[in-house]
Design a protein around this motif. Sequence first.
Motif, PDB file in Angstrom:
ATOM      1  N   GLU A 230       2.273   3.509   3.336  1.00 26.81           N
ATOM      2  CA  GLU A 230       2.776   4.849   3.034  1.00 26.81           C
ATOM      3  C   GLU A 230       2.500   5.932   4.148  1.00 26.81           C
ATOM      4  O   GLU A 230       3.187   6.710   4.524  1.00 26.81           O
ATOM      5  CB  GLU A 230       2.535   5.266   1.877  1.00 26.81           C
ATOM      6  CG  GLU A 230       0.923   5.450   1.386  1.00 26.81           C
ATOM      7  CD  GLU A 230       0.418   4.070   0.842  1.00 26.81           C
ATOM      8  OE1 GLU A 230       0.614   3.038   1.226  1.00 26.81           O
ATOM      9  OE2 GLU A 230      -0.177   4.289  -0.169  1.00 26.81           O
TER      10      GLU A 230
ATOM     11  N   CYS B 100      -5.057   7.329   0.437  1.00 32.80           N
ATOM     12  CA  CYS B 100      -3.758   7.726   0.922  1.00 32.80           C
ATOM     13  C   CYS B 100      -3.359   9.009   0.121  1.00 32.80           C
ATOM     14  O   CYS B 100      -2.867  10.068   0.776  1.00 32.80           O
ATOM     15  CB  CYS B 100      -2.740   7.011   0.818  1.00 32.80           C
ATOM     16  SG  CYS B 100      -2.991   5.324   1.676  1.00 32.80           S
TER      17      CYS B 100
ATOM     18  N   CYS C 231      -2.598   4.542  -3.302  1.00 33.65           N
ATOM     19  CA  CYS C 231      -4.249   4.316  -3.421  1.00 33.65           C
ATOM     20  C   CYS C 231      -4.730   5.716  -3.519  1.00 33.65           C
ATOM     21  O   CYS C 231      -4.318   6.688  -2.864  1.00 33.65           O
ATOM     22  CB  CYS C 231      -5.038   3.130  -2.417  1.00 33.65           C
ATOM     23  SG  CYS C 231      -5.097   3.903  -0.943  1.00 33.65           S
TER      24      CYS C 231
ATOM     25  N   HIS D 199      -2.394   2.128   5.565  1.00 35.11           N
ATOM     26  CA  HIS D 199      -1.603   1.733   4.557  1.00 35.11           C
ATOM     27  C   HIS D 199      -0.254   2.110   4.826  1.00 35.11           C
ATOM     28  O   HIS D 199       0.006   2.957   5.531  1.00 35.11           O
ATOM     29  CB  HIS D 199      -2.024   2.193   2.993  1.00 35.11           C
ATOM     30  CG  HIS D 199      -3.108   1.307   2.389  1.00 35.11           C
ATOM     31  ND1 HIS D 199      -3.735   2.006   1.226  1.00 35.11           N
ATOM     32  CD2 HIS D 199      -3.554   0.097   2.653  1.00 35.11           C
ATOM     33  CE1 HIS D 199      -4.770   0.898   1.029  1.00 35.11           C
ATOM     34  NE2 HIS D 199      -4.492   0.032   1.652  1.00 35.11           N
TER      35      HIS D 199
HETATM   36 ZN    ZN Z   1      -3.414   3.536   0.456  1.00 31.96          ZN
END
Ligand code: ZN
Length: 671
Positions: free
Chosen positions: A605, A634, A631, A603
């Motif tokens: 981030e 993460c 999420c 992802h």
């Molecule tokens: Zn994530």
Amino acid sequence: MMNTTTTALITPPSPSPSSSSTSPHFPEITTCKTLKHLTQIHAHLIKTSQINDPLIASSLLHAAAITHRELNYALRLFRNIPRPNPFSYNTIIRALAETLIVEEQFYDSQLIEALSIFSQMLNDEFVVPNKFTYPSVLKACGRLKKGLRIGVQVHGQVVKLGFDDDEFVISNLLRMYVMCGEMGDADLLFRKRVRKSDDFCVNGDDLGNGYVDNYGFRERKKRRDDGDVVLWNVMVDGYVKIGEFEVARKLFDEMPKRSVVSWNGMIAGYARGGRFREAVEVFREMQVVGDGVKPNYVTLISVLPAISHLGALELGNWVHLYAERNGIVIDDVLGSALVDMYSKCGSLGKALQIFEGLPKKSTITWNAVINGLAIHGRANEAIEYFSKMLDLGVKPSDVTYIGVLTACSHGGKVEEGKMFFNHMVNVCGFPPRIEHYGCMVDLLGRNGLLDEAEKFILEMPLKPDDVIWKALLGACKMHGNIEMGARVAKHLMEIVPSDSGSYVALSNLYASLGNWDGVAQVRLLMKDKDIRKDPGCSWIELEGAIHEFLVEDDKHPRATDIKLMLEEISSRLSEIGYQLNTSQVFLNVEEEEDAKQSGLQYHSEKIAVAFGLISTRSKTPLRVVKNLRICQDCHSSIKLISKLYERTIVVRDRKRFHHFKDGSCSCNDYW
Ligand code: ZN
Ligand code: ZN
């Protein structure tokens, strides 16, 4: 939050042409400082019959209306003047058309009064309106809802009386059309005027007649351009207001000359329209191109909200330093913008420091600090500051309560939250706005009181919008209430059919029940309606530049290094036993484009964090901003990264801040 309180300052103060014609026939009138003193002078003037002197009466009126802004008192004075002169008419019309009664608000009744006094002036056989009358009258038309019809009539009069060559009248005429949203008419007037000044440049009489007084010509051309800048500014402003940013920008770029007001207008326009990157870019351009102008107080107030949204701490720091070095006074308004910026850029310590150092703290300053503490999850302190504010006798506004309720919600303080909500409604008498209801639903839902939250929504007097329902949906996901979650998701699909969030949520709920038919159905529905998930996007600021990463992003110049770093992170994480739970990722696709589907395992981030790790010296804290909610996966990995790499990592997601340190997060895994 800042926007509503600062716009009044962004409008340039209007010049006061009529005040120049006042002469102090009774000097105390113009020098007196308080209304009480003014009323004493008034009484004295009545006793000595001096009030019957029309000049004295009109300067008393001017003091009441313009200097002391006491509209009702001024109106009474005006009505007692037996034969008002044009100056008195202009004074009272200007006061009514231009004085804000409530912060940033005009009452229609006040504007209608201004226009009815104007019509009284037209019918008064002893006076004629002059060029100082029309700017205020046009302002009243522009500010009045449905004022266009009268505005057009006034335009006719202006032309008939030959005032359509007066710069000040013209700019107000243009502004009137812009405020009424009539950009077509505004554009016509603008082109006519600007073309006229082009003619002036090329075929100016002085040039044609041969005896060129070059200096004089240039002086006059300069004056003409200076006058025209206002017209250009009004047009740019108008296009910004109707959301035509491209047209506005094109005009801005074409301007033969730009004043500091032009730059400020463009920056504020972008910031208010949610175009934060552009706002910051224009701000940078202003320092490079500049047109000989430098950022001033208004510039800083305009750009700070954009910096806050982007979380661009270095740039924010720069703005702060700039203010200090250039002697720009950091008053309560600029101070609040700085507090807001520092807290939204993740530097709460600095925000508190600024707050404490401000000599004057008004409601907006307290709002900024309370909200800052709330979004950083420091609920107790937010509430402490709130009671300090009340103790000091600073009046809270309804915005204050948004901060307080957010704090309660994130801090699990259900009872306190309910109490504050009731206090706001019953004691302060603020009618709750949709945002307050949203806070309450979040407060109840987040803390597991799902039935109560749903009941609250069904009983609220305002029509619940999608934000409210999404808060409940989020709570259902958080607490695993599948039955209610599915019901809410379906409802959301009806009210905002093009929003991917509710489809994804429903699909996730079915998946967690093992209802694969259901999952397939929802995915098919999304395909049918061509609904795509929101692209996740994160950014990190390094040395003043903002680096943005999307899922599947390999466009960055250091993409290869970033990829290597991500692989290193993965292997170090698995060494200590952390495994990316793919089934969990699948179940919890969140709102973001499915990482597995896109072929990339990361992802945005995480990509931003990896980039931060390779681009900064060890121990440097990293600050990442993400457009969606972070999420589960993460969140767990960044916790471990903070421990493994000994970094403080601050992630601001759509809802709040996560301060990752030594393997744990300030949100206590609850967001
Ligand atoms: Zn994530
Ligand atoms: Zn967290």
